[in-house]
Design an enzyme around this catalytic site. Structure first.
Site, PDB file in Angstrom:
ATOM      1  N   MET A  21     -19.160   4.311  -6.851  1.00 31.02           N
ATOM      2  CA  MET A  21     -19.784   5.499  -7.446  1.00 31.02           C
ATOM      3  C   MET A  21     -18.709   6.569  -7.670  1.00 31.02           C
ATOM      4  SD  MET A  21     -23.614   5.735  -5.997  1.00 31.02           S
ATOM      5  CE  MET A  21     -23.239   6.568  -4.481  1.00 31.02           C
ATOM      6  N   LEU A  24     -12.996   8.264  -5.752  1.00 27.36           N
ATOM      7  CA  LEU A  24     -12.254   7.180  -5.108  1.00 27.36           C
ATOM      8  C   LEU A  24     -11.239   7.719  -4.096  1.00 27.36           C
ATOM      9  CD1 LEU A  24     -11.658   4.979  -8.291  1.00 27.36           C
ATOM     10  CD2 LEU A  24     -13.557   4.875  -6.664  1.00 27.36           C
ATOM     11  N   GLY A  27     -10.001   4.235   0.921  1.00 27.32           N
ATOM     12  CA  GLY A  27     -10.859   3.084   1.225  1.00 27.32           C
ATOM     13  C   GLY A  27     -11.116   2.264  -0.034  1.00 27.32           C
ATOM     14  N   HIS A  28     -11.496   2.968  -1.123  1.00 27.17           N
ATOM     15  CA  HIS A  28     -11.703   2.266  -2.402  1.00 27.17           C
ATOM     16  C   HIS A  28     -10.405   1.614  -2.869  1.00 27.17           C
ATOM     17  CE1 HIS A  28     -14.994   5.393  -2.907  1.00 27.17           C
ATOM     18  NE2 HIS A  28     -15.645   4.269  -3.096  1.00 27.17           N
ATOM     19  N   LYS A 143     -17.586  -0.497   5.462  1.00 27.45           N
ATOM     20  CA  LYS A 143     -18.084   0.823   5.889  1.00 27.45           C
ATOM     21  C   LYS A 143     -19.603   0.888   5.667  1.00 27.45           C
ATOM     22  CE  LYS A 143     -18.372   5.529   5.591  1.00 27.45           C
ATOM     23  NZ  LYS A 143     -19.285   5.639   4.494  1.00 27.45           N
ATOM     24  N   ASP A 144     -20.070   0.270   4.566  1.00 31.60           N
ATOM     25  CA  ASP A 144     -21.509   0.172   4.308  1.00 31.60           C
ATOM     26  C   ASP A 144     -21.948  -1.243   4.697  1.00 31.60           C
ATOM     27  OD1 ASP A 144     -22.054   2.806   3.008  1.00 31.60           O
ATOM     28  OD2 ASP A 144     -20.544   2.067   1.633  1.00 31.60           O
ATOM     29  N   VAL A 170     -11.374   1.623   5.938  1.00 31.34           N
ATOM     30  CA  VAL A 170     -10.097   2.331   6.091  1.00 31.34           C
ATOM     31  C   VAL A 170     -10.399   3.662   6.761  1.00 31.34           C
ATOM     32  CG1 VAL A 170      -8.146   3.362   4.856  1.00 31.34           C
ATOM     33  CG2 VAL A 170      -9.120   1.193   4.066  1.00 31.34           C
ATOM     34  N   SER A 179     -14.648   8.268   3.329  1.00 35.32           N
ATOM     35  CA  SER A 179     -15.908   8.315   2.585  1.00 35.32           C
ATOM     36  C   SER A 179     -15.800   9.389   1.516  1.00 35.32           C
ATOM     37  CB  SER A 179     -17.047   8.669   3.556  1.00 35.32           C
ATOM     38  OG  SER A 179     -18.186   9.085   2.831  1.00 35.32           O
ATOM     39  N   SER A 180     -16.473   9.156   0.387  1.00 38.08           N
ATOM     40  CA  SER A 180     -16.480  10.171  -0.671  1.00 38.08           C
ATOM     41  C   SER A 180     -17.114  11.455  -0.151  1.00 38.08           C
ATOM     42  CB  SER A 180     -17.258   9.664  -1.878  1.00 38.08           C
ATOM     43  OG  SER A 180     -16.715   8.438  -2.304  1.00 38.08           O
TER      44      SER A 180
HETATM   45  O1  PAF Z   1     -21.294   1.561  -2.270  1.00 37.31           O
HETATM   46  C1  PAF Z   1     -21.476   2.154  -3.361  1.00 37.31           C
HETATM   47  O2  PAF Z   1     -20.629   2.930  -3.809  1.00 37.31           O
HETATM   48  C2  PAF Z   1     -22.784   1.934  -4.125  1.00 37.31           C
HETATM   49  O3  PAF Z   1     -23.852   1.801  -3.256  1.00 37.31           O
HETATM   50  C3  PAF Z   1     -22.709   0.761  -5.117  1.00 37.31           C
HETATM   51  C4  PAF Z   1     -22.498  -0.566  -4.404  1.00 37.31           C
HETATM   52  C5  PAF Z   1     -21.607   0.999  -6.119  1.00 37.31           C
HETATM   53  C6  PAF Z   1     -24.035   0.658  -5.886  1.00 37.31           C
HETATM   54  O4  PAF Z   1     -24.301   1.823  -6.593  1.00 37.31           O
END
Ligand code: PAF
Length: 277
Positions: A21, A24, A27-28, A143-144, A170, A179-180
């Site tokens: 989403m 970034l 972690g991303h 993380k999720d 991370v 986290s964002s």
């Molecule tokens: O983890 C995220 O950023 C969101 O839940 C995802 C997987 C991109 C779905 O919108």
């Protein structure tokens, strides 16, 4: 996007997707680098950025979600992303769309209970992204943890031809999970927020004791850790859960191999984290 993805696939090119989403962070970046590695030389790395309205159950949270497009592009370029896919809201879902994808077992507890409708929004949009990008591999962050488990179940149940890779969380030097949402923390809140992971680490230590922790000991441990987070992070804890990593059901005995997850508000920012015990 789908037309292009079909061409890649027909050309025998491996497609790796990192759905995000945006906003970034490091972690991303680690997910994107992992994707680059998995795609190999001839492969294509696609990062998607879509702030998915379906998974927000709070209009304020959606409106405030950070959208730093310029720096996101730079992160993608630096990590070797080939294509940045940023669909518009109208293109993703028509105003009269009436189809949802919903997982109903793993999505029930923790985040699912705290944020009704959240996972239905996630699975619906991830199903769309998988159909649009047609990836061989999709990379998610640990993380999720619950999200990854729910998406894995959806992929299995609906036979999506994709392999999921879940990459480790991370952390900042303090231990705070990247986290964002950390962007919303003040400097003081940010340093206090590391008390969340310290509580999870204390649970890990307890789980590694010879017999584990059960019964009244488990309730006492939970109360102590919640109180500790309340004091050290000035956090309002929504849940602290010790659960089975496969079923995501709460465990009665805390032993090695279980997992711990927490959701808490530090100031106005809602944070989540989890660790393996
Ligand atoms: O983890 C995220 O950023 C969101 O839940 C995802 C997987 C991109 C779905 O919108």
């Amino acid at each position: 996007m789908q037309g292009q993805a079909l061409l890649w696939r027909r050309g025998g090119r491996r497609v790796v997707l990192v759905p995000t989403m945006g906003a970034l962070h490091a972690g991303h970046e680690s997910l994107l680098r992992r994707a680059r590695h998995l795609a190999g030389q001839g492969g294509v790395v696609v990062a998607s950025i879509f702030v998915n309205p379906l998974q927000f159950n709070n209009a304020h949270d959606l409106a405030c979600y950070p959208r730093p497009t310029k720096s996101d592009r730079a992160v993608c370029q630096g990590a070797g992303v080939d294509v940045l896919f940023m669909p518009g809201t109208g293109a993703m879902r028509k105003a009269d769309a009436s189809t949802w994808v919903e997982e109903t077992a793993l999505a029930a507890g923790m985040e699912g209970a705290a944020r009704p409708g959240h996972f239905r929004g996630v699975t619906t949009v991830v199903a769309q992204l998988l159909n649009l990008v047609l990836p061989d591999v999709a990379v998610f962050g640990e993380k999720d943890y619950q999200q990854a488990a729910v998406v894995r179940r959806m992929v299995r149940d609906l036979h999506f031809p994709v392999r999921l890779v879940v990459a480790p969380t991370v952390r900042e030097p303090s231990g705070l999970a990247m986290s964002s949402r950390n962007a919303h923390l003040s400097a003081a809140e940010r340093s206090r927020a590391s008390a969340l992971v310290r509580a999870l680490q204390a649970a890990r230590k307890a789980a590694r004791s010879a017999a584990g922790v059960s019964g009244g000991g488990l309730s006492r441990l939970k109360r102590r850790l919640v109180a500790q987070m309340g004091q050290d992070a000035r956090a309002q804890v929504e849940y602290l859960e010790f659960f089975d990593p496969q079923t995501l059901k709460p465990v009665r005995r805390l032993v090695r191999g279980a997992r711990a997850a927490v959701a808490a508000r530090v100031g106005r920012t809602r944070l989540i984290d989890n660790v393996g015990l």
